[in-house]
Design a protein around this motif. Structure first.
Motif, mmCIF file in Angstrom:
data_model
loop_
_atom_site.group_PDB
_atom_site.id
_atom_site.type_symbol
_atom_site.label_atom_id
_atom_site.label_comp_id
_atom_site.label_asym_id
_atom_site.label_seq_id
_atom_site.Cartn_x
_atom_site.Cartn_y
_atom_site.Cartn_z
ATOM 1 N N LEU A 158 0.907 -1.018 -0.078
ATOM 2 C CA LEU A 158 -0.097 -0.333 -0.534
ATOM 3 C C LEU A 158 0.397 1.551 0.158
ATOM 4 C CD1 LEU A 158 -2.512 1.678 0.875
ATOM 5 C CD2 LEU A 158 -2.830 1.230 2.776
ATOM 6 N N CYS A 159 1.815 1.200 0.900
ATOM 7 C CA CYS A 159 2.325 2.635 1.024
ATOM 8 C C CYS A 159 3.535 2.864 -1.026
ATOM 9 C CB CYS A 159 4.213 2.573 2.159
ATOM 10 S SG CYS A 159 3.525 2.520 3.801
ATOM 11 N N ARG A 160 3.712 1.762 -0.940
ATOM 12 C CA ARG A 160 4.379 1.127 -2.718
ATOM 13 C C ARG A 160 3.297 1.835 -4.014
ATOM 14 N NH1 ARG A 160 3.224 -1.892 -6.630
ATOM 15 N NH2 ARG A 160 2.659 -3.347 -5.123
ATOM 16 N N TRP A 161 2.595 1.832 -3.587
ATOM 17 C CA TRP A 161 1.240 2.014 -4.459
ATOM 18 C C TRP A 161 1.006 3.884 -4.411
ATOM 19 C CZ3 TRP A 161 -3.716 4.092 -4.562
ATOM 20 C CH2 TRP A 161 -4.261 4.028 -5.196
ATOM 21 N N LEU A 162 0.922 4.126 -2.618
ATOM 22 C CA LEU A 162 0.447 5.035 -3.139
ATOM 23 C C LEU A 162 1.578 6.149 -3.184
ATOM 24 C CD1 LEU A 162 -0.888 4.896 1.084
ATOM 25 C CD2 LEU A 162 -2.138 6.161 -0.663
ATOM 26 N N LEU A 163 3.483 6.139 -2.792
ATOM 27 C CA LEU A 163 4.121 6.760 -3.270
ATOM 28 C C LEU A 163 3.986 6.516 -4.673
ATOM 29 C CD1 LEU A 163 6.203 5.126 -0.759
ATOM 30 C CD2 LEU A 163 5.535 7.777 -0.802
ATOM 31 N N LEU A 197 -5.856 2.100 7.788
ATOM 32 C CA LEU A 197 -6.389 2.386 9.210
ATOM 33 C C LEU A 197 -5.218 2.099 10.389
ATOM 34 C CD1 LEU A 197 -9.778 -0.194 10.357
ATOM 35 C CD2 LEU A 197 -9.191 2.640 10.236
ATOM 36 N N LYS A 198 -3.732 1.823 9.929
ATOM 37 C CA LYS A 198 -2.715 1.784 10.817
ATOM 38 C C LYS A 198 -1.593 3.305 10.543
ATOM 39 C CE LYS A 198 -1.411 -3.327 10.929
ATOM 40 N NZ LYS A 198 -0.507 -4.474 10.688
ATOM 41 N N LEU A 199 -1.968 2.714 9.310
ATOM 42 C CA LEU A 199 -1.184 4.392 8.867
ATOM 43 C C LEU A 199 -2.002 5.670 8.980
ATOM 44 C CD1 LEU A 199 -0.204 3.639 4.577
ATOM 45 C CD2 LEU A 199 1.074 3.147 6.605
ATOM 46 N N GLN A 200 -3.471 5.442 9.424
ATOM 47 C CA GLN A 200 -4.036 6.384 9.442
ATOM 48 C C GLN A 200 -3.750 6.999 11.075
ATOM 49 O OE1 GLN A 200 -8.055 8.270 8.062
ATOM 50 N NE2 GLN A 200 -8.275 6.806 9.436
ATOM 51 N N LYS A 201 -3.528 5.695 11.886
ATOM 52 C CA LYS A 201 -3.317 6.140 13.392
ATOM 53 C C LYS A 201 -1.778 6.437 13.521
ATOM 54 C CE LYS A 201 -3.198 2.927 17.276
ATOM 55 N NZ LYS A 201 -3.585 1.882 18.145
ATOM 56 N N ALA A 202 -0.956 6.200 12.385
ATOM 57 C CA ALA A 202 0.460 6.199 12.446
ATOM 58 C C ALA A 202 0.417 8.142 12.148
ATOM 59 C CB ALA A 202 0.905 6.063 11.365
ATOM 60 N N LYS A 203 -0.546 8.976 11.659
ATOM 61 C CA LYS A 203 -0.882 10.035 10.797
ATOM 62 C C LYS A 203 -0.320 10.311 9.579
ATOM 63 C CE LYS A 203 -1.771 12.180 15.960
ATOM 64 N NZ LYS A 203 -1.311 13.181 16.797
ATOM 65 N N LEU A 204 0.032 8.882 9.376
ATOM 66 C CA LEU A 204 1.026 9.197 7.992
ATOM 67 C C LEU A 204 -0.006 9.593 6.328
ATOM 68 C CD1 LEU A 204 3.004 7.948 9.769
ATOM 69 C CD2 LEU A 204 3.709 6.218 7.363
ATOM 70 N N THR A 213 -5.535 11.643 2.138
ATOM 71 C CA THR A 213 -4.466 12.833 1.965
ATOM 72 C C THR A 213 -3.160 12.010 2.789
ATOM 73 O OG1 THR A 213 -6.206 14.358 1.892
ATOM 74 C CG2 THR A 213 -4.265 14.682 2.438
ATOM 75 N N VAL A 214 -1.825 12.476 1.996
ATOM 76 C CA VAL A 214 -1.016 11.706 3.132
ATOM 77 C C VAL A 214 -0.221 12.795 3.081
ATOM 78 C CG1 VAL A 214 2.025 11.118 1.944
ATOM 79 C CG2 VAL A 214 -0.286 9.857 0.866
ATOM 80 N N LEU A 215 -0.004 12.897 4.798
ATOM 81 C CA LEU A 215 0.574 13.845 5.832
ATOM 82 C C LEU A 215 1.983 14.127 5.641
ATOM 83 C CD1 LEU A 215 -2.451 13.820 8.652
ATOM 84 C CD2 LEU A 215 -2.291 14.854 6.572
ATOM 85 N N ASP A 216 2.044 12.756 5.413
ATOM 86 C CA ASP A 216 3.846 12.437 6.388
ATOM 87 C C ASP A 216 4.128 12.170 4.450
ATOM 88 O OD1 ASP A 216 6.323 12.396 7.654
ATOM 89 O OD2 ASP A 216 5.520 12.523 9.084
ATOM 90 N N ARG A 217 5.235 12.484 4.087
ATOM 91 C CA ARG A 217 5.664 11.278 3.122
ATOM 92 C C ARG A 217 6.887 10.825 2.825
ATOM 93 N NH1 ARG A 217 5.982 11.891 -3.369
ATOM 94 N NH2 ARG A 217 7.562 10.234 -3.634
ATOM 95 N N LEU A 220 6.210 7.866 5.495
ATOM 96 C CA LEU A 220 5.155 6.799 4.516
ATOM 97 C C LEU A 220 5.976 6.367 2.871
ATOM 98 C CD1 LEU A 220 2.566 6.212 3.879
ATOM 99 C CD2 LEU A 220 2.811 7.333 1.008
ATOM 100 N N GLU A 221 7.526 7.113 2.860
ATOM 101 C CA GLU A 221 8.409 6.452 2.008
ATOM 102 C C GLU A 221 9.549 4.729 3.218
ATOM 103 O OE1 GLU A 221 11.274 8.764 0.508
ATOM 104 O OE2 GLU A 221 9.095 9.839 -1.079
ATOM 105 N N SER A 222 9.900 5.638 3.992
ATOM 106 C CA SER A 222 10.382 4.871 5.176
ATOM 107 C C SER A 222 9.504 3.973 5.538
ATOM 108 C CB SER A 222 10.801 5.788 6.411
ATOM 109 O OG SER A 222 9.928 5.430 7.234
ATOM 110 N N ARG A 223 7.775 3.237 5.300
ATOM 111 C CA ARG A 223 7.798 2.060 5.577
ATOM 112 C C ARG A 223 7.254 1.147 5.007
ATOM 113 N NH1 ARG A 223 3.345 3.258 10.913
ATOM 114 N NH2 ARG A 223 2.586 1.200 10.086
ATOM 115 N N SER A 224 7.945 2.173 3.357
ATOM 116 C CA SER A 224 7.384 0.680 2.517
ATOM 117 C C SER A 224 8.920 -0.157 1.587
ATOM 118 C CB SER A 224 7.920 2.134 1.085
ATOM 119 O OG SER A 224 7.630 1.394 0.109
ATOM 120 N N CYS A 225 8.638 -0.894 1.915
ATOM 121 C CA CYS A 225 9.642 -1.917 1.010
ATOM 122 C C CYS A 225 10.587 -1.063 -0.157
ATOM 123 C CB CYS A 225 9.054 -3.332 0.863
ATOM 124 S SG CYS A 225 8.116 -2.695 -0.753
#
Length: 245
Positions: A158-163, A197-204, A213-217, A220-225
């Protein structure tokens, strides 16, 4: 003359597609009378599996998903194309058709070029060289997507796809439902919901009414593979080389 940076300019200036912008000036002048400005609404099918293609498409503000569709109707995304590329590579690779389907995943605009025009254009070395570099980058994305879907978690996918989607859009908002994302990734909707929900809870990210809406790119990059970075690096390398030429 530089591309108009305003929203109106992005809609009507074909140079807001990176491939068209990278064309030599004389070549771009040949294309301009043939390029047709089009709207690309959400869900529009640009080509179907096995059907001969009539146009290639150069998105400027839209994103197109390349989907592989199974016999039972299930689908999985194998790549996405936005303002960095072209949709319909089989036309200039000699195949005429492909087993995948091209569907607009984020509504926007772009330009299309008739099949006969792109076939004539690739007889000229600068055009062929540029398009082959793009195809190499596209193949990298497809291969990395296959590896990612096999070896990485839904969270990382999901992180990869969003980025990758953000790289092809202006701003930090993506209009997309969780059900559609699940179809793109080829996973269950419940898995996407849990990851979002995990990403939203972490305020990403913030998710509401089909808008992400991406709040902390950077986070998000650090959580992606590593798959996102591999694909981005290859696109930047190959397309930047094309612009230099």
């Amino acid at each position: 003359m530089q591309p108009d940076p305003s929203p109106r300019g992005a809609l009507h200036d074909p140079r807001h597609n990176r491939l068209i912008a990278a064309l030599p000036g004389d070549e771009r002048a040949r294309w301009e009378p043939l390029l047709e400005y089009i709207e690309m609404p959400l869900g529009q099918v640009l080509y179907e599996s096995g059907v001969q293609q009539r146009y290639v498409y150069f998105p400027t503000t839209a994103i197109v998903s390349l989907l592989y569709v199974m016999e039972n109707g299930a689908s999985a995304e194998i790549a996405i194309t936005g303002n960095e590329g072209v949709v319909g590579v089989s036309l200039f690779m000699g195949g005429e058709s492909t087993p995948s389907r091209g569907v607009v995943q984020c509504a926007g605009h772009g330009f299309r070029l008739p099949a006969r025009a792109i076939k004539e254009a690739i007889t000229r070395t600068p055009v062929l060289s540029l398009l082959l570099r793009y195809v190499q980058a596209l193949i990298t994305q497809m291969a990395q997507t296959a590896a990612c879907n096999r070896h990485h978690s839904v969270d990382q996918q999901l992180c990869r796809w969003l980025l990758l989607s953000l790289d092809r859009l202006d701003g930090n908002e993506i209009a997309m439902t969780q059900e559609l994302i699940a179809n793109m990734l080829g996973v269950r909707r419940e898995g996407v919901t849990e990851s979002a929900l995990k990403l939203q809870k972490a305020k990403l990210i913030r998710y509401a009414r089909g808008h992400i809406t991406v709040l902390d790119r950077p986070a998000l990059e650090s959580r992606s593979c590593e798959c996102y970075a591999v694909v981005k690096k290859e696109y930047d390398r190959l397309l930047s080389e094309g612009q230099r030429h």
